[in-house]
Design a protein around this motif. Structure first.
Motif, mmCIF file in Angstrom:
data_model
loop_
_atom_site.group_PDB
_atom_site.id
_atom_site.type_symbol
_atom_site.label_atom_id
_atom_site.label_comp_id
_atom_site.label_asym_id
_atom_site.label_seq_id
_atom_site.Cartn_x
_atom_site.Cartn_y
_atom_site.Cartn_z
ATOM 1 N N MET A 86 0.767 -1.250 0.000
ATOM 2 C CA MET A 86 0.000 0.000 0.000
ATOM 3 C C MET A 86 0.790 1.288 0.000
ATOM 4 N N LEU A 87 2.059 1.280 0.359
ATOM 5 C CA LEU A 87 2.844 2.503 0.466
ATOM 6 C C LEU A 87 4.010 2.483 -0.514
ATOM 7 N N ASP A 88 4.293 3.630 -1.133
ATOM 8 C CA ASP A 88 5.409 3.674 -2.074
ATOM 9 C C ASP A 88 6.748 3.443 -1.372
ATOM 10 N N HIS A 89 6.815 3.728 -0.052
ATOM 11 C CA HIS A 89 8.014 3.417 0.735
ATOM 12 C C HIS A 89 8.375 1.937 0.599
ATOM 13 N N LEU A 90 7.353 1.113 0.451
ATOM 14 C CA LEU A 90 7.537 -0.338 0.462
ATOM 15 C C LEU A 90 7.329 -0.956 -0.919
ATOM 16 N N GLY A 91 7.255 -0.119 -1.934
ATOM 17 C CA GLY A 91 7.048 -0.630 -3.286
ATOM 18 C C GLY A 91 5.605 -0.936 -3.611
ATOM 19 N N GLY A 92 4.685 -0.455 -2.773
ATOM 20 C CA GLY A 92 3.264 -0.683 -3.014
ATOM 21 C C GLY A 92 2.546 0.611 -3.353
ATOM 22 N N TYR A 93 1.220 0.543 -3.384
ATOM 23 C CA TYR A 93 0.426 1.736 -3.686
ATOM 24 C C TYR A 93 -1.006 1.527 -3.235
ATOM 25 N N ASN A 94 -1.707 2.645 -3.078
ATOM 26 C CA ASN A 94 -3.152 2.613 -2.845
ATOM 27 C C ASN A 94 -3.821 3.300 -4.027
ATOM 28 N N ILE A 95 -5.144 3.341 -4.030
ATOM 29 C CA ILE A 95 -5.868 3.888 -5.181
ATOM 30 C C ILE A 95 -5.573 5.365 -5.401
ATOM 31 N N VAL A 96 -5.486 6.146 -4.331
ATOM 32 C CA VAL A 96 -5.169 7.560 -4.489
ATOM 33 C C VAL A 96 -3.790 7.730 -5.117
ATOM 34 N N ASP A 97 -2.807 6.961 -4.645
ATOM 35 C CA ASP A 97 -1.464 7.011 -5.234
ATOM 36 C C ASP A 97 -1.505 6.661 -6.719
ATOM 37 N N LEU A 98 -2.238 5.601 -7.042
ATOM 38 C CA LEU A 98 -2.314 5.132 -8.422
ATOM 39 C C LEU A 98 -2.947 6.197 -9.323
ATOM 40 N N CYS A 99 -4.005 6.824 -8.831
ATOM 41 C CA CYS A 99 -4.671 7.866 -9.617
ATOM 42 C C CYS A 99 -3.776 9.090 -9.776
ATOM 43 N N ASN A 100 -3.110 9.490 -8.706
ATOM 44 C CA ASN A 100 -2.205 10.630 -8.788
ATOM 45 C C ASN A 100 -1.089 10.385 -9.791
ATOM 46 N N LEU A 101 -0.525 9.189 -9.751
ATOM 47 C CA LEU A 101 0.582 8.850 -10.645
ATOM 48 C C LEU A 101 0.142 8.816 -12.097
ATOM 49 N N SER A 102 -1.034 8.306 -12.352
ATOM 50 C CA SER A 102 -1.503 8.103 -13.725
ATOM 51 C C SER A 102 -2.283 9.281 -14.290
ATOM 52 N N MET A 103 -2.942 10.065 -13.419
ATOM 53 C CA MET A 103 -3.858 11.091 -13.889
ATOM 54 C C MET A 103 -3.564 12.481 -13.340
ATOM 55 N N GLY A 104 -2.521 12.605 -12.532
ATOM 56 C CA GLY A 104 -2.286 13.897 -11.891
ATOM 57 C C GLY A 104 -3.443 14.251 -10.976
ATOM 58 N N SER A 105 -3.856 15.503 -10.979
ATOM 59 C CA SER A 105 -4.981 15.924 -10.135
ATOM 60 C C SER A 105 -6.324 15.790 -10.843
ATOM 61 N N SER A 106 -6.312 15.325 -12.098
ATOM 62 C CA SER A 106 -7.558 15.281 -12.873
ATOM 63 C C SER A 106 -8.502 14.178 -12.416
ATOM 64 N N TRP A 107 -8.070 13.342 -11.474
ATOM 65 C CA TRP A 107 -8.929 12.255 -10.993
ATOM 66 C C TRP A 107 -9.959 12.738 -9.964
ATOM 67 N N ARG A 108 -9.733 13.902 -9.365
ATOM 68 C CA ARG A 108 -10.620 14.393 -8.313
ATOM 69 C C ARG A 108 -11.894 15.000 -8.893
ATOM 70 N N ILE A 109 -12.974 14.927 -8.125
ATOM 71 C CA ILE A 109 -14.220 15.570 -8.535
ATOM 72 C C ILE A 109 -14.027 17.071 -8.667
ATOM 73 N N SER A 110 -13.381 17.673 -7.675
ATOM 74 C CA SER A 110 -13.143 19.116 -7.687
ATOM 75 C C SER A 110 -12.047 19.429 -6.687
ATOM 76 N N LEU A 111 -11.673 20.693 -6.604
ATOM 77 C CA LEU A 111 -10.673 21.101 -5.624
ATOM 78 C C LEU A 111 -11.144 20.839 -4.207
#
Length: 237
Positions: free
Chosen positions: A189-214
């Motif tokens: 689940m954590l990038d410290h450990l070579g894992g990820y969660n959904i928010v991390d995955l979305c941020n990495l792949s989509m930047g901030s465009s994954w959020r509904i709004s600010l």
């Protein structure tokens, strides 16, 4: 028709778009999208605000109620610090975070109610890994396909300028069940450990465009389709 069972919080709750900020929206969430991919009926027990105790028990109840007709169980686990209290009308959850002094309010609630502080990090880790491993073993013993994923960072920030990822990661890698968790996308689940969660995955792949709004940090329609594709891809390997 076969059924898929889904457990989770607002990241999976089918009604969440109605409460989007600044205005209500209407789109399909990832469980419904996966149901269409697999041509299965969706039994979605996810509810906004649920912690992992509620997710665990509501998912299990759906499993027992549909035991002979399950194609797959998907669980998107929530923040590990959330505390669920069972009432006659369902679960009520406290969500201790830095925002709006919620952590201070939660500490005050614990002291007022039990004269004891909020659980420490090791207690949160042990309890939540027990839920995760138990769900995995139950599905395995029932011969049901199972996929898990973490929605967001497991332990939220409690105190301003405090970084919890490092001590949390250290305790995770020392946990006796760390190597026994499987069918878990992104574990541990954590990038410290070579894992990820959904928010991390979305941020990495989509930047901030994954959020509904600010002001609303829930996955939007584009992100829900992305999440569905990633979970489906992982679960069919």
């Amino acid at each position: 028709m076969k059924k898929i069972i889904v457990g989770g919080c607002s990241f999976a709750d089918g009604s969440q778009p109605k409460y989007a900020r600044p205005k209500p929206l209407d789109y399909k969430m990832w469980p419904e999208i996966i149901g269409e991919m697999k041509n299965c009926e969706v039994i979605n027990t996810a509810r906004s605000g649920f912690g992992n105790q509620a997710i665990y028990h509501e998912t299990l109840r759906a499993i027992w109620n549909n035991i002979d007709n399950i194609e797959h169980v998907y669980v998107m686990w929530s923040e590990w610090a959330r505390q669920d209290f069972l009432t006659e009308v369902g679960y009520r959850t406290v969500i201790p975070r830095l925002e709006n002094d919620e952590y201070k309010k939660t500490q005050a609630f614990y002291q007022r109610t039990w004269s004891r502080p909020f659980p420490n990090m090791q207690q949160l880790i042990d309890t939540n890994i027990n839920y995760i491993y138990s769900m995995q073993i139950i599905c395995k013993n029932l011969g049901i396909k199972y996929t898990a994923v973490q929605a967001m960072k497991p332990v939220p920030q409690f105190v301003e300028n405090e970084t919890l990822d490092t001590p949390f990661a250290y305790r995770i890698i020392k946990h006796p069940l760390i190597e026994k968790i499987d069918n878990f996308m992104g574990w541990p689940m954590l990038d410290h450990l070579g894992g990820y969660n959904i928010v991390d995955l979305c941020n990495l792949s989509m930047g901030s465009s994954w959020r509904i709004s600010l002001e609303d940090a829930h996955p939007n329609e584009k992100a829900q389709r992305f999440i569905a594709s990633k979970i489906h891809e992982y679960s069919t390997k």
